[in-house]
Design a protein around this motif. Structure first.
Motif, short mmCIF file in Angstrom:
data_model
loop_
_atom_site.label_atom_id
_atom_site.label_comp_id
_atom_site.label_asym_id
_atom_site.label_seq_id
_atom_site.Cartn_x
_atom_site.Cartn_y
_atom_site.Cartn_z
N ALA A 51 -4.84 -12.59 -14.40
CA ALA A 51 -6.09 -13.04 -14.65
C ALA A 51 -6.87 -12.39 -15.84
CB ALA A 51 -6.93 -12.84 -13.23
N ALA A 52 -7.83 -13.08 -16.23
CA ALA A 52 -8.72 -12.58 -17.21
C ALA A 52 -10.23 -13.27 -17.00
CB ALA A 52 -8.45 -13.26 -18.65
N GLY A 53 -11.11 -12.22 -17.14
CA GLY A 53 -12.58 -12.87 -16.95
C GLY A 53 -13.49 -12.46 -17.52
N VAL A 54 -14.78 -13.31 -17.68
CA VAL A 54 -15.94 -12.97 -18.59
C VAL A 54 -16.84 -13.21 -17.58
CG1 VAL A 54 -17.44 -13.27 -20.63
CG2 VAL A 54 -15.11 -13.64 -20.80
N TYR A 55 -17.78 -12.19 -17.39
CA TYR A 55 -19.05 -12.34 -16.68
C TYR A 55 -20.41 -12.15 -17.14
CZ TYR A 55 -14.77 -11.59 -13.66
OH TYR A 55 -13.43 -11.74 -13.06
N PRO A 61 -26.68 -8.82 -11.23
CA PRO A 61 -25.60 -10.07 -10.90
C PRO A 61 -25.46 -9.93 -9.39
CG PRO A 61 -24.86 -7.74 -11.56
CD PRO A 61 -26.17 -7.61 -11.58
N GLY A 62 -24.94 -11.10 -9.10
CA GLY A 62 -24.61 -11.32 -7.47
C GLY A 62 -23.36 -10.51 -7.06
N ALA A 63 -23.25 -10.24 -5.89
CA ALA A 63 -22.12 -9.27 -5.31
C ALA A 63 -20.86 -10.04 -5.65
CB ALA A 63 -22.32 -9.50 -3.75
N PRO A 64 -20.56 -11.42 -5.72
CA PRO A 64 -19.32 -11.74 -5.97
C PRO A 64 -18.75 -11.34 -7.67
CG PRO A 64 -20.58 -13.48 -4.79
CD PRO A 64 -21.46 -12.34 -5.25
N VAL A 65 -19.69 -11.40 -8.33
CA VAL A 65 -19.68 -10.78 -9.83
C VAL A 65 -19.25 -9.28 -9.73
CG1 VAL A 65 -20.78 -10.35 -11.97
CG2 VAL A 65 -21.17 -12.61 -10.91
N LEU A 66 -19.83 -8.56 -8.98
CA LEU A 66 -19.43 -7.07 -9.00
C LEU A 66 -18.30 -7.00 -8.40
CD1 LEU A 66 -23.00 -5.44 -7.57
CD2 LEU A 66 -22.05 -5.53 -9.91
N TRP A 67 -17.89 -8.13 -7.20
CA TRP A 67 -16.42 -7.84 -6.68
C TRP A 67 -15.47 -8.15 -7.81
CZ3 TRP A 67 -14.24 -6.53 -1.96
CH2 TRP A 67 -12.75 -7.32 -2.23
N CYS A 68 -15.38 -9.45 -8.39
CA CYS A 68 -14.56 -9.84 -9.43
C CYS A 68 -14.33 -8.62 -10.61
CB CYS A 68 -14.96 -11.02 -10.09
SG CYS A 68 -15.08 -12.33 -8.85
N THR A 70 -14.52 -5.75 -10.09
CA THR A 70 -13.79 -4.67 -9.83
C THR A 70 -12.09 -5.08 -9.50
OG1 THR A 70 -15.62 -3.67 -8.50
CG2 THR A 70 -13.38 -3.05 -7.88
N ALA A 71 -12.06 -6.38 -9.12
CA ALA A 71 -10.63 -6.93 -8.86
C ALA A 71 -9.99 -6.94 -10.12
CB ALA A 71 -10.91 -8.32 -8.26
N CYS A 112 -1.77 -11.22 0.78
CA CYS A 112 -1.71 -10.43 -0.52
C CYS A 112 -2.82 -9.46 -0.24
CB CYS A 112 -1.95 -11.68 -1.62
SG CYS A 112 -3.72 -12.19 -1.57
N PRO A 113 -2.85 -8.44 -1.34
CA PRO A 113 -3.95 -7.61 -1.24
C PRO A 113 -5.36 -8.25 -1.39
CG PRO A 113 -2.16 -6.91 -3.01
CD PRO A 113 -2.08 -8.26 -2.46
N PRO A 114 -6.42 -7.58 -0.99
CA PRO A 114 -7.55 -8.11 -1.08
C PRO A 114 -8.11 -8.37 -2.42
CG PRO A 114 -7.48 -6.70 0.82
CD PRO A 114 -6.36 -6.57 0.21
N GLN A 115 -7.56 -6.88 -3.19
CA GLN A 115 -8.20 -7.07 -4.77
C GLN A 115 -7.41 -8.21 -5.62
OE1 GLN A 115 -6.54 -4.44 -3.38
NE2 GLN A 115 -5.20 -3.70 -4.57
N ASP A 116 -6.59 -8.86 -5.18
CA ASP A 116 -6.01 -10.06 -5.78
C ASP A 116 -6.76 -11.31 -5.52
OD1 ASP A 116 -4.23 -8.37 -6.70
OD2 ASP A 116 -2.44 -9.07 -6.02
N VAL A 117 -7.91 -11.24 -4.72
CA VAL A 117 -8.60 -12.42 -4.39
C VAL A 117 -9.94 -12.37 -5.17
CG1 VAL A 117 -9.84 -13.67 -2.35
CG2 VAL A 117 -7.83 -12.41 -1.95
N PHE A 118 -10.20 -13.60 -5.94
CA PHE A 118 -11.51 -13.47 -6.79
C PHE A 118 -12.20 -14.34 -6.02
CE2 PHE A 118 -8.23 -11.69 -9.55
CZ PHE A 118 -9.03 -10.83 -10.41
#
Lengths: 411, 411
Positions: A51-55, A61-68, A70-71, A112-118
């Protein structure tokens, strides 16, 4: 929304979508906010997907952005879970807990591990995410996973969007056919520093994470970061690229490898296509506007000037009124704070130079300009006459529709 | 404009205006653009009158702004000539020539040097100023000069303004009664860095130019530079203060002289009153919005955050829709680029704290907030929880009226 919005006059039909080897998707109705439509999409990626990401650069930011964010500290992705209707932003500790709970539940289902979930959420800010409804809908979402789920996924992530957005490219890396396919949503609170709210692109190409991330960041700067609807930067914006690696192309370890050139061009092109769809669905948009700036002191200066024009309410309302009010373009150049010389400035609309070097072009032919302003695609070019810097950005006009949509969003 | 705009629901009546010793004004119809109304004002100042001025920071200013900047290199003012309907902006060399011609003609009539004549033009950009009509109307303007011409002058400088704007203060300097009186116009293309288009204040106080200029710059920062209608910075903005010196108060040579304190407060208060009238007449405005920011890292940071909230189209449309959408306020704080910590942020609307330290206040009473949003004056307070920096700015809501006015301004 109380009633569905009319489809944007600038809408584009869904292209002929295909599958991406290693990606399965589904969409379900979890009843998060909307009734009678899907509002939750799940994507499953084959083990080994990178995965690659730009936020968003919004400082809140919203909680999901912080989650991603970290992920993404590990390169792998196994799942992407996106809901519409609630942004899970400014929801305090409960917001992060909701992310954690949703990721745990998805990880358990997909082994799968939770950190592999975006994760991503868009919609109203400041209301608690109804995570139980999301988690309750996960088994159905898993059951529905299929390789042809792209169009359904594009529809499930819509909020005030009036049409689903997707794009596809088929290219080769060193002779091996690979495919890139993506979906996006808009369509207000759209401004630079991650301009769309959400965009997800997948490819079966086999590429290392550092190259994937560089490609995405570079492509983003000329596409999603070159569009603006209303100058407002969302707290939830994200653009992600998933590479399943199932295409089995030869290994690439240099971003400048000529074998990657076709892929890079295609990716950039696809990102721009998706970004322009977001502008085409800008809230209340009736015209797509391209603003080109040349002759600036630098490319960055040109980009800032172009955005200043694109974000000017007076320029945008003039375009809505089909008025070639180039004086407002000059005003916007002047307020940008960037180097400009009134007496070297030239302005063209629809290819006709209206002003040259600081003054109106005497007896210029207004007829083609008037005709151009009545069209759906407007082009404004400003030449600063100072240097070689240039930039292009896209925006839409500012109409009554924008006020209608945003004056009553929560009601 | 094709038809007159309805008067702003936030309009204020003209106050009880008086005379300023040494100032005579008149207004005439020069037929510059509008029909059936005055569009040219002339003010004559007694010899020895001292001028101070603050001008737009737009990098592409109009010719009259350039003229005034040059004229202000000497401290004296004998006349002020202002037209509505044509801004004389982006008119090249012809624009500067028009200024020179108008100043010469005025100087000849009033028997003074041209550099003691101050000029201003507002209205459409990029069209040649019809200077012959202005110069032709000057004799009638001179003939009409009288000490009670203030209200007529306030009306003559209006463009899309829906009501004339004036304010008056009577104070003392070291026991000597002095008076301050001013007029202003708005009402779109209004943003910081000289926020109104035009404001003229006169006093009979006797004050040296350096003190007058400092008082004006300082007062401007908390009034005209703390308002915004649409984030667009006009090419014609100016604020000027003329002191005739006929009050014959004791000499003041220190801006911190306690004898000047009452005058300074009154001037600041008058400038804010005029600035708020500009917001009250913001194009399409139905609500006057005060945004207070506290707890920022510095006053400058607080000011930038407050303006970012005030300029957010999503915040402004929510207010138009009477929706207490504090989530959009959080978004605007986050996009400002200033230091902010999501988990320390608090937001109050109309005195009710809706969010505290990063989360919604559980079970807060929504009733007073709903009632507040239905009012004409809206107050939003954001506390950053970081430091002692604070600022206040004012704006108006973004409504269909703004689109109506600006989509058809030239037609």
């Amino acid at each position: 929304m109380a009633k569905p919005l009319p489809v944007s006059p600038l809408a584009r039909p869904l292209p002929d979508l295909a599958t991406i080897a290693g990606v399965r998707l589904s969409a379900v109705a979890a009843g998060i906010r909307y009734q009678g439509r899907t509002d939750l999409m799940l994507a499953e990626f084959v083990p080994g997907t990178i995965a690659a990401g730009v936020y968003t650069k919004n400082a809140c930011p919203g909680a999901p952005v912080l989650w991603c964010r970290t992920a993404l500290t590990t390169p792998y992705a196994r799942a992407l879970l996106v809901n519409a209707g609630n942004a899970n932003v400014f929801t305090g500790r409960a917001g992060m807990q909701a992310c954690s709970d949703c990721a745990d539940a998805t990880a358990q289902l997909l082994d799968c591990p939770p950190q592999d979930v975006f994760l991503a959420s868009t919609g109203v800010i400041g209301e608690k995410l109804p995570q139980d409804r999301i988690i309750g809908a996960l088994p159905a979402a898993k059951a529905g996973l299929n390789e042809n789920g792209w169009a359904d996924a594009a529809r499930a992530i819509m909020t005030t969007d009036t049409f689903p957005k997707a794009a596809r490219r088929d290219v080769k890396i060193a002779g091996t056919p690979v495919r890139i396919q993506g979906i996006a949503k808009g369509s207000g609170m759209v401004a630079p520093d991650m301009a769309t709210m959400l965009a997800y692109v997948a490819t079966d190409a086999k590429l290392p994470q550092n190259i994937l991330q560089s490609l995405l960041a570079s492509g983003c700067s000329q596409s999603f970061n070159a569009i603006t609807v209303d100058s407002d930067t969302s707290t939830s914006d994200m653009l992600m690229l998933f590479a399943t690696g199932l295409a089995d192309n030869p290994e690439i370890d240099d971003i400048n490898d000529p074998a990657l050139a076709e892929f890079t061009l295609a990716l950039n092109d696809l990102l721009l296509e998706l970004a322009l769809m977001v502008v085409r669905d800008g809230e209340g948009a009736t015209k797509l506007v391209r603003i080109g700036v040349t002759g600036a002191e630098s490319n960055l200066s040109a980009h800032r000037i172009a955005l200043c024009i694109a974000n000017s309410p007076l320029v945008k309302t003039a375009i809505a009124g089909e008025d070639a009010n180039w004086g407002r373009v000059v005003m916007a150049v002047g307020k940008s704070g960037e180097p400009a010389d009134r007496d070297r400035l030239s302005v063209a609309i629809g290819g006709t130079w209206i002003a040259k070097e600081g003054g109106v072009v005497e007896n210029y032919d207004e007829a083609p300009v008037v005709a151009h302003m009545k069209g759906q695609e407007i082009e404004i070019v400003v030449d600063l006459g100072l240097g070689d810097g240039e930039a292009r950005v896209w925006t839409c006009d500012l109409t009554h529709g924008y006020i209608d949509i945003n004056g009553s969003y929560r009601s």
